[in-house]
Write a protein that holds these residues in place. Structure first.
Motif, PDB file in Angstrom:
ATOM      1  N   VAL A 172       0.823  -1.206   0.000  1.00  0.00           N
ATOM      2  CA  VAL A 172       0.000   0.000   0.000  1.00  0.00           C
ATOM      3  C   VAL A 172       0.863   1.265   0.000  1.00  0.00           C
ATOM      4  O   VAL A 172       0.388   2.343  -0.360  1.00  0.00           O
ATOM      5  CB  VAL A 172      -0.941  -0.008   1.225  1.00  0.00           C
ATOM      6  N   PHE A 173       2.130   1.127   0.383  1.00  0.00           N
ATOM      7  CA  PHE A 173       3.023   2.289   0.437  1.00  0.00           C
ATOM      8  C   PHE A 173       3.426   2.693  -0.974  1.00  0.00           C
ATOM      9  O   PHE A 173       3.979   1.885  -1.732  1.00  0.00           O
ATOM     10  CB  PHE A 173       4.254   1.952   1.279  1.00  0.00           C
ATOM     11  N   ALA A 174       3.162   3.939  -1.329  1.00  0.00           N
ATOM     12  CA  ALA A 174       3.418   4.407  -2.692  1.00  0.00           C
ATOM     13  C   ALA A 174       4.844   4.914  -2.878  1.00  0.00           C
ATOM     14  O   ALA A 174       5.261   5.142  -4.021  1.00  0.00           O
ATOM     15  CB  ALA A 174       2.433   5.516  -3.049  1.00  0.00           C
ATOM     16  N   GLY A 175       5.586   5.097  -1.814  1.00  0.00           N
ATOM     17  CA  GLY A 175       6.941   5.608  -1.928  1.00  0.00           C
ATOM     18  C   GLY A 175       7.952   4.523  -2.256  1.00  0.00           C
ATOM     19  O   GLY A 175       7.616   3.395  -2.637  1.00  0.00           O
ATOM     20  N   LEU A 176       9.217   4.886  -2.078  1.00  0.00           N
ATOM     21  CA  LEU A 176      10.305   3.962  -2.370  1.00  0.00           C
ATOM     22  C   LEU A 176      10.567   3.077  -1.166  1.00  0.00           C
ATOM     23  O   LEU A 176      10.517   3.533  -0.020  1.00  0.00           O
ATOM     24  CB  LEU A 176      11.568   4.750  -2.727  1.00  0.00           C
ATOM     25  N   ARG A 177      10.849   1.801  -1.432  1.00  0.00           N
ATOM     26  CA  ARG A 177      11.101   0.846  -0.360  1.00  0.00           C
ATOM     27  C   ARG A 177      12.487   0.220  -0.513  1.00  0.00           C
ATOM     28  O   ARG A 177      13.091   0.259  -1.588  1.00  0.00           O
ATOM     29  CB  ARG A 177      10.056  -0.274  -0.379  1.00  0.00           C
ATOM     30  N   GLN A 178      12.967  -0.379   0.584  1.00  0.00           N
ATOM     31  CA  GLN A 178      14.165  -1.205   0.566  1.00  0.00           C
ATOM     32  C   GLN A 178      13.837  -2.517   1.252  1.00  0.00           C
ATOM     33  O   GLN A 178      13.575  -2.547   2.452  1.00  0.00           O
ATOM     34  CB  GLN A 178      15.330  -0.520   1.276  1.00  0.00           C
ATOM     35  N   LEU A 179      13.812  -3.594   0.487  1.00  0.00           N
ATOM     36  CA  LEU A 179      13.527  -4.911   1.048  1.00  0.00           C
ATOM     37  C   LEU A 179      14.715  -5.386   1.871  1.00  0.00           C
ATOM     38  O   LEU A 179      15.878  -5.126   1.524  1.00  0.00           O
ATOM     39  CB  LEU A 179      13.207  -5.907  -0.056  1.00  0.00           C
ATOM     40  N   CYS A 180      14.424  -6.096   2.938  1.00  0.00           N
ATOM     41  CA  CYS A 180      15.464  -6.525   3.873  1.00  0.00           C
ATOM     42  C   CYS A 180      16.299  -7.644   3.260  1.00  0.00           C
ATOM     43  O   CYS A 180      15.771  -8.709   2.906  1.00  0.00           O
ATOM     44  CB  CYS A 180      14.806  -6.990   5.174  1.00  0.00           C
ATOM     45  N   TRP A 181      17.606  -7.422   3.156  1.00  0.00           N
ATOM     46  CA  TRP A 181      18.482  -8.440   2.586  1.00  0.00           C
ATOM     47  C   TRP A 181      18.804  -9.551   3.575  1.00  0.00           C
ATOM     48  O   TRP A 181      19.256 -10.623   3.179  1.00  0.00           O
ATOM     49  CB  TRP A 181      19.764  -7.797   2.066  1.00  0.00           C
ATOM     50  N   ALA A 182      18.587  -9.331   4.857  1.00  0.00           N
ATOM     51  CA  ALA A 182      18.729 -10.436   5.805  1.00  0.00           C
ATOM     52  C   ALA A 182      17.637 -11.467   5.572  1.00  0.00           C
ATOM     53  O   ALA A 182      17.890 -12.683   5.623  1.00  0.00           O
ATOM     54  CB  ALA A 182      18.678  -9.900   7.237  1.00  0.00           C
ATOM     55  N   HIS A 183      16.403 -11.002   5.301  1.00  0.00           N
ATOM     56  CA  HIS A 183      15.322 -11.917   4.951  1.00  0.00           C
ATOM     57  C   HIS A 183      15.594 -12.599   3.618  1.00  0.00           C
ATOM     58  O   HIS A 183      15.353 -13.801   3.450  1.00  0.00           O
ATOM     59  CB  HIS A 183      13.996 -11.168   4.876  1.00  0.00           C
ATOM     60  N   LEU A 184      16.088 -11.816   2.643  1.00  0.00           N
ATOM     61  CA  LEU A 184      16.372 -12.390   1.324  1.00  0.00           C
ATOM     62  C   LEU A 184      17.463 -13.455   1.416  1.00  0.00           C
ATOM     63  O   LEU A 184      17.393 -14.491   0.727  1.00  0.00           O
ATOM     64  CB  LEU A 184      16.799 -11.285   0.363  1.00  0.00           C
ATOM     65  N   LYS A 185      18.452 -13.222   2.253  1.00  0.00           N
ATOM     66  CA  LYS A 185      19.518 -14.207   2.403  1.00  0.00           C
ATOM     67  C   LYS A 185      18.975 -15.523   2.957  1.00  0.00           C
ATOM     68  O   LYS A 185      19.383 -16.614   2.526  1.00  0.00           O
ATOM     69  CB  LYS A 185      20.609 -13.644   3.317  1.00  0.00           C
TER      70      LYS A 185
END
Length: 473
Positions: free
Chosen positions: A287-300
């Motif tokens: 729902v957030f229309a701005g810019l995000r940064q996905l967590c790379w600890a989760h991605l790892k």
């Protein structure tokens, strides 16, 4: 073989082939199901979002192969001696004079040198400070009525002062003490008579005291350039599910207890925030229309789970996990000052292309975990915000650390039973987390806030200015 027997044989053969094909298809479905169950059975804190406390004994935390430094103090290190308390704190002094010299002489004369001092610190029995309002009763000579001066409402509603209220906030909202244990400490250690109902009333009073600082912190976080969000389960009553959300920056954190975990709840948490949001891949943040940064600890961890798959997906997962490790190591060097920002961006260019190519390959593989690769690949524009903005962290560890206090509280209290309790949880967690981030004393702030509220004057600000933060640092 007659024509009739031949026809029946053909029909049986066709039927057997159909059954064989159906059984083969059934075997494929069952094999996929077995593979999925085996994957779920192998999930742990290293390849999923499960907490380390849920790991079986067979899962061991990976330790470094060798230690660079030995444990304990090193030879020649500067001493770390206990600092003596100031002289005005000393209540009793005991002179300890020598009677005989080590040589055996008794002819000793005192010098002007600074004496050696050794201090023993102890806690005396705590006696509470009691303020009593006495209302003398007078007799009216004209009408014969008995008259006394009524107490103001601000005094009549008080049973406990700022120090007691602050201690209740520390015990129940900061050190995760249960109400029964907090009550035992207040009764036995501080010698203050209080019931469970009285403790609950103190929490309600604290929630009212902290209302303005809570809204102030919320507005402050919404104005920041970067913020981090996370959520965890928070039961509301015996049967109602709930969620505790947090939105934090480097100098403040706010908490919100809500009934849901969807986009409506995320929208209420984020409010007017429109800058860079660090979060995980939970769909509520879409729902957030701005810019995000996905967590790379989760991605790892996701890549670790992919690496444990069989065949092509396992090879893709192992490569992605290695690349994630390299990316986080490079970003750590930037934070440590051992790698320049321009060099980091230049080294990231081939890594970005490689990660996206592997994700696209995994999404098109048609294997059981291809959907996970596809979902990450579709959000690839939120993977690299930290590469182009030095103020953005690649992980969501800040929000994870902030919400950890609430997780420990939930495990001991099983959530809240009322809306009043939910408001107290939101506000006391906000104050405790913000004071910790700003390196302020939690109990001093709570005591000052309660004192001002009881006197009817504005509560001190929870947010420090940049000058104040530099002085405290």
């Amino acid at each position: 073989m007659t024509g009739r027997n031949e026809q029946s044989y053909i029909q049986e053969n066709i039927q057997l082939k159909a059954e064989n094909a159906a059984l083969k298809e059934r075997i494929k479905v069952l094999e996929k199901r077995i593979e999925e169950l085996q994957r779920r059975l192998g999930m742990n804190s290293q390849n999923s979002s499960k907490p380390p406390s849920s790991d079986p004994p067979s899962i061991r935390t990976s330790l470094p192969k060798r230690r660079r430094k030995k444990r304990g103090a090193k030879n020649g290190h500067p001493p770390h001696l206990r600092t003596l308390l100031p002289p005005e704190w000393v209540k009793k002094r005991i002179p300890w004079k020598p009677q005989v010299c080590p040589c055996g002489s008794t002819h000793l004369r005192q010098t002007d040198q600074e004496p050696l001092r050794h201090q023993i610190v102890d806690l005396p029995p705590i006696v509470p400070e009691v303020v009593e309002y006495v209302q003398p009763i007078f007799h009216c000579a004209d009408c014969g009525a008995l008259v006394y001066q009524p107490l103001p409402d601000t005094i009549k509603r008080q049973c406990f002062g700022p120090g007691v209220l602050a201690m209740v906030g520390i015990l129940t909202g900061y050190v995760n003490t249960s109400k029964r244990k907090a009550l035992a400490l207040i009764n036995e250690v501080f010698s203050i008579p209080m019931s469970v109902g009285g403790l609950s009333q103190c929490e309600a009073q604290l929630a009212g005291v902290l209302e303005q600082p809570y809204h102030e912190a919320t507005a402050y976080v919404h104005q920041q350039q970067t913020a981090h969000a996370d959520e965890t389960g928070w039961p509301r009553g015996n049967r109602l599910k709930g969620w505790l959300w947090t939105l934090c920056c480097t100098t403040a954190a706010v908490f919100v207890v809500q009934a849901g975990r969807g986009q409506a709840a995320a929208k209420k948490l984020l409010g007017s925030f429109a800058q860079v949001l660090g979060c995980d891949r939970w769909s509520g943040y879409n729902v957030f229309a701005g810019l995000r940064q996905l967590c790379w600890a989760h991605l790892k961890r996701d890549f670790k789970a992919l690496s444990e798959a069989k065949g092509t997906m396992g090879r893709i997962g192992r490569q992605l996990h290695t690349l994630a490790t390299d990316i986080l190591r490079l970003r750590k060097r930037v934070r440590d000052g051992t790698l320049q920002w321009e060099t980091f961006q230049r080294r990231m260019e081939p890594l970005i292309k490689r990660v996206e190519a592997l994700l696209e390959k995994g999404a098109d593989s048609g294997q059981p975990l291809a959907g996970q690769c596809r979902r990450i690949f579709n959000q690839r524009r939120y993977l690299w915000t930290f590469v182009y903005d030095p103020h953005v962290e690649p992980t969501n560890n800040l929000a994870e650390r902030m919400i950890r206090q609430a997780v420990l509280w939930r495990k001991g209290s099983f959530g809240t039973q009322s809306e009043r309790g939910a408001r107290y949880v939101e506000r006391i967690l906000t104050v405790c987390a913000t004071c910790r981030l700003q390196r302020r004393s939690v109990i001093d702030y709570l005591r000052d806030a309660c004192r001002c509220h009881l006197k009817g004057i504005p509560v001190p600000s929870l947010i420090k200015t940049s000058d104040d933060l530099q002085k405290s640092a």
